[in-house]
Design a protein around this motif. Structure first.
Motif, PDB file in Angstrom:
ATOM      1  N   ASP A 299      10.806   8.394  -9.615  1.00 34.32           N
ATOM      2  CA  ASP A 299      11.541   7.954  -8.434  1.00 34.32           C
ATOM      3  C   ASP A 299      10.592   7.288  -7.448  1.00 34.32           C
ATOM      4  OD1 ASP A 299      13.429   7.549  -6.498  1.00 34.32           O
ATOM      5  OD2 ASP A 299      13.711   9.651  -5.980  1.00 34.32           O
ATOM      6  N   ALA A 300       9.426   7.909  -7.254  1.00 38.90           N
ATOM      7  CA  ALA A 300       8.443   7.349  -6.331  1.00 38.90           C
ATOM      8  C   ALA A 300       7.989   5.966  -6.780  1.00 38.90           C
ATOM      9  CB  ALA A 300       7.243   8.287  -6.211  1.00 38.90           C
ATOM     10  N   ALA A 301       7.675   5.823  -8.071  1.00 41.68           N
ATOM     11  CA  ALA A 301       7.212   4.531  -8.591  1.00 41.68           C
ATOM     12  C   ALA A 301       8.281   3.462  -8.433  1.00 41.68           C
ATOM     13  CB  ALA A 301       6.819   4.675 -10.062  1.00 41.68           C
ATOM     14  N   SER A 302       9.542   3.817  -8.658  1.00 38.73           N
ATOM     15  CA  SER A 302      10.630   2.858  -8.509  1.00 38.73           C
ATOM     16  C   SER A 302      10.741   2.383  -7.070  1.00 38.73           C
ATOM     17  CB  SER A 302      11.946   3.495  -8.962  1.00 38.73           C
ATOM     18  OG  SER A 302      13.031   2.617  -8.763  1.00 38.73           O
ATOM     19  N   ARG A 303      10.608   3.299  -6.120  1.00 38.08           N
ATOM     20  CA  ARG A 303      10.699   2.915  -4.717  1.00 38.08           C
ATOM     21  C   ARG A 303       9.552   1.995  -4.320  1.00 38.08           C
ATOM     22  NH1 ARG A 303      12.953   8.038  -1.212  1.00 38.08           N
ATOM     23  NH2 ARG A 303      14.280   8.976  -2.825  1.00 38.08           N
ATOM     24  N   ILE A 304       8.353   2.307  -4.788  1.00 37.18           N
ATOM     25  CA  ILE A 304       7.189   1.489  -4.458  1.00 37.18           C
ATOM     26  C   ILE A 304       7.351   0.072  -5.009  1.00 37.18           C
ATOM     27  CG2 ILE A 304       4.706   1.207  -4.857  1.00 37.18           C
ATOM     28  CD1 ILE A 304       4.716   4.402  -4.991  1.00 37.18           C
ATOM     29  N   LYS A 305       7.828  -0.041  -6.240  1.00 38.20           N
ATOM     30  CA  LYS A 305       8.031  -1.351  -6.847  1.00 38.20           C
ATOM     31  C   LYS A 305       9.029  -2.193  -6.062  1.00 38.20           C
ATOM     32  CE  LYS A 305       6.960   0.278 -11.519  1.00 38.20           C
ATOM     33  NZ  LYS A 305       7.523   0.603 -12.845  1.00 38.20           N
ATOM     34  N   SER A 306       9.944  -1.527  -5.350  1.00 42.12           N
ATOM     35  CA  SER A 306      10.985  -2.254  -4.626  1.00 42.12           C
ATOM     36  C   SER A 306      10.440  -3.052  -3.449  1.00 42.12           C
ATOM     37  CB  SER A 306      12.056  -1.286  -4.128  1.00 42.12           C
ATOM     38  OG  SER A 306      11.579  -0.486  -3.052  1.00 42.12           O
ATOM     39  N   VAL A 307       9.225  -2.738  -2.969  1.00 43.28           N
ATOM     40  CA  VAL A 307       8.658  -3.501  -1.849  1.00 43.28           C
ATOM     41  C   VAL A 307       7.523  -4.417  -2.292  1.00 43.28           C
ATOM     42  CG1 VAL A 307       9.288  -1.711  -0.189  1.00 43.28           C
ATOM     43  CG2 VAL A 307       6.978  -1.701  -1.170  1.00 43.28           C
ATOM     44  N   MET A 308       7.262  -4.475  -3.599  1.00 39.06           N
ATOM     45  CA  MET A 308       6.211  -5.360  -4.089  1.00 39.06           C
ATOM     46  C   MET A 308       6.643  -6.815  -3.966  1.00 39.06           C
ATOM     47  SD  MET A 308       4.664  -3.493  -7.459  1.00 39.06           S
ATOM     48  CE  MET A 308       3.744  -1.960  -7.325  1.00 39.06           C
TER      49      MET A 308
ATOM     50  N   ASP B  99      -1.081  -1.132 -14.642  1.00 35.62           N
ATOM     51  CA  ASP B  99      -1.897  -2.278 -14.237  1.00 35.62           C
ATOM     52  C   ASP B  99      -1.525  -2.828 -12.873  1.00 35.62           C
ATOM     53  OD1 ASP B  99      -3.247  -2.098 -16.616  1.00 35.62           O
ATOM     54  OD2 ASP B  99      -2.063  -3.646 -17.625  1.00 35.62           O
ATOM     55  N   ARG B 100      -0.353  -2.474 -12.374  1.00 39.15           N
ATOM     56  CA  ARG B 100       0.033  -2.961 -11.054  1.00 39.15           C
ATOM     57  C   ARG B 100      -0.850  -2.368  -9.960  1.00 39.15           C
ATOM     58  NH1 ARG B 100       6.553  -3.737 -10.382  1.00 39.15           N
ATOM     59  NH2 ARG B 100       6.758  -5.381 -11.956  1.00 39.15           N
ATOM     60  N   LEU B 101      -1.383  -1.159 -10.223  1.00 36.82           N
ATOM     61  CA  LEU B 101      -2.305  -0.563  -9.276  1.00 36.82           C
ATOM     62  C   LEU B 101      -3.588  -1.376  -9.273  1.00 36.82           C
ATOM     63  CD1 LEU B 101      -2.388   1.871  -7.383  1.00 36.82           C
ATOM     64  CD2 LEU B 101      -3.569   3.144  -9.170  1.00 36.82           C
ATOM     65  N   GLU B 102      -4.077  -1.698  -8.131  1.00 36.57           N
ATOM     66  CA  GLU B 102      -5.207  -2.573  -7.829  1.00 36.57           C
ATOM     67  C   GLU B 102      -4.774  -4.028  -7.783  1.00 36.57           C
ATOM     68  OE1 GLU B 102      -9.874  -3.432  -8.855  1.00 36.57           O
ATOM     69  OE2 GLU B 102      -8.541  -2.972 -10.517  1.00 36.57           O
ATOM     70  N   GLU B 103      -4.038  -4.495  -8.823  1.00 37.36           N
ATOM     71  CA  GLU B 103      -3.625  -5.894  -8.839  1.00 37.36           C
ATOM     72  C   GLU B 103      -2.538  -6.180  -7.810  1.00 37.36           C
ATOM     73  OE1 GLU B 103      -2.511  -7.109 -12.714  1.00 37.36           O
ATOM     74  OE2 GLU B 103      -4.460  -6.689 -13.619  1.00 37.36           O
ATOM     75  N   GLU B 104      -1.573  -5.255  -7.669  1.00 33.73           N
ATOM     76  CA  GLU B 104      -0.428  -5.499  -6.792  1.00 33.73           C
ATOM     77  C   GLU B 104      -0.232  -4.454  -5.706  1.00 33.73           C
ATOM     78  OE1 GLU B 104       3.208  -6.787  -8.795  1.00 33.73           O
ATOM     79  OE2 GLU B 104       2.082  -6.716 -10.681  1.00 33.73           O
ATOM     80  N   VAL B 105      -0.782  -3.279  -5.891  1.00 28.62           N
ATOM     81  CA  VAL B 105      -0.581  -2.202  -4.914  1.00 28.62           C
ATOM     82  C   VAL B 105      -1.827  -1.328  -4.849  1.00 28.62           C
ATOM     83  CG1 VAL B 105       0.470  -0.671  -6.627  1.00 28.62           C
ATOM     84  CG2 VAL B 105       0.980  -0.323  -4.220  1.00 28.62           C
ATOM     85  N   ARG B 106      -2.052  -0.726  -3.686  1.00 31.19           N
ATOM     86  CA  ARG B 106      -3.224   0.119  -3.473  1.00 31.19           C
ATOM     87  C   ARG B 106      -2.769   1.462  -2.906  1.00 31.19           C
ATOM     88  NH1 ARG B 106      -7.240  -2.872   0.037  1.00 31.19           N
ATOM     89  NH2 ARG B 106      -8.107  -3.528  -1.968  1.00 31.19           N
TER      90      ARG B 106
ATOM     91  N   VAL C  19       0.825  -1.210   0.000  1.00 30.88           N
ATOM     92  CA  VAL C  19       0.000   0.000   0.000  1.00 30.88           C
ATOM     93  C   VAL C  19       0.855   1.255   0.000  1.00 30.88           C
ATOM     94  CG1 VAL C  19      -1.970  -1.088   1.173  1.00 30.88           C
ATOM     95  CG2 VAL C  19      -0.162  -0.005   2.520  1.00 30.88           C
ATOM     96  N   ILE C  20       0.245   2.330  -0.481  1.00 29.02           N
ATOM     97  CA  ILE C  20       0.792   3.682  -0.391  1.00 29.02           C
ATOM     98  C   ILE C  20      -0.206   4.472   0.453  1.00 29.02           C
ATOM     99  CG2 ILE C  20       1.490   5.719  -1.709  1.00 29.02           C
ATOM    100  CD1 ILE C  20       1.525   3.744  -4.189  1.00 29.02           C
TER     101      ILE C  20
END
Length: 228
Positions: free
Chosen positions: A190-199, A100-107, A72-73
């Protein structure tokens, strides 16, 4: 060394360090509950529970329904502050990059710090204005619920309805208790890259690729970076 470990352990969600050992968390199937200052905290992330109303009119549990075991964010915002502090506009760019990662993998969970004025109807119109896709939810909590989350995330008392010149967005993987934060107005890439790092990771398929300079006896790119 013991004193350093105690110091690092105290840097909970407000810092850029994990709030729990990820490897240990992933091997444990137990659900943890804690009480701190009379507030019940849940899960490996030790977050409070709060009943909230979403911008699409649902009444849900903030932790149990929206955060538990998910990536989550989380940010605080208010409609009145958006013009002077465009945190929602910034997150809208991040949402586009997540695709597409939003909803499927992150909220994305945007908590209004001004629930008295940010009604469900106003939040719905606000979400539509910024083209908020599925997987992005704006919520209204009680004053007590807002205070509990602000205290847990920011580690100090804070009036979240007041404008701010700088703020942070928290992101994390609740399933393993891994959290970090970034300034609200950093570059969306930069923000998107950081978020992907914890998926959550995906199984590796195909041939292994070695990062770094290409071997001299092989064809292909001169340099290979591991991609998230």
């Amino acid at each position: 060394m013991n004193e350093r470990r105690k110091f690092l352990a105290g840097l909970s969600l407000a810092g850029l360090l994990p709030v729990a050992n990820a490897a240990q968390a992933m091997t444990s199937g137990q659900e943890h509950t804690h009480t701190h200052g009379g507030v019940q905290l849940y899960g490996r992330s030790q977050l409070p529970e709060s009943t909230v109303t979403t911008h699409d009119g649902r009444t849900v549990q903030l932790y149990g329904d929206l955060i538990r075991n998910k990536v989550v964010i989380i940010n605080f915002m208010s409609i009145a502050n958006e013009e002077s502090f465009p945190i929602t506009a910034s997150l809208a760019e991040v949402a586009k990059l997540l695709g597409d990662r939003l909803e499927e993998e992150v909220r994305i969970i945007s908590i209004t710090g001004d629930p008295a004025n940010d009604t469900t109807e106003r939040l719905a119109a606000f979400a539509e204005k910024f083209g908020a896709p599925k997987g992005w939810v704006f919520v209204r909590a009680s004053s007590e619920g807002n205070a509990a989350y602000a205290s847990r995330l920011y580690k100090h008392g804070r009036d979240t309805s007041r404008p701010a010149s700088v703020d942070i967005v928290h992101y994390g993987n609740d399933a393993v208790g891994l959290w970090a934060a970034f300034p609200a107005l950093i570059a969306p890439e930069d923000a998107a890259s950081r978020i992907k790092s914890v998926m959550n990771g995906k199984p590796v398929t195909g041939d292994f690729a070695q990062a770094g300079p290409r071997r001299l006896d092989e064809n292909g790119p001169s340099f290979h970076n591991r991609a998230i």
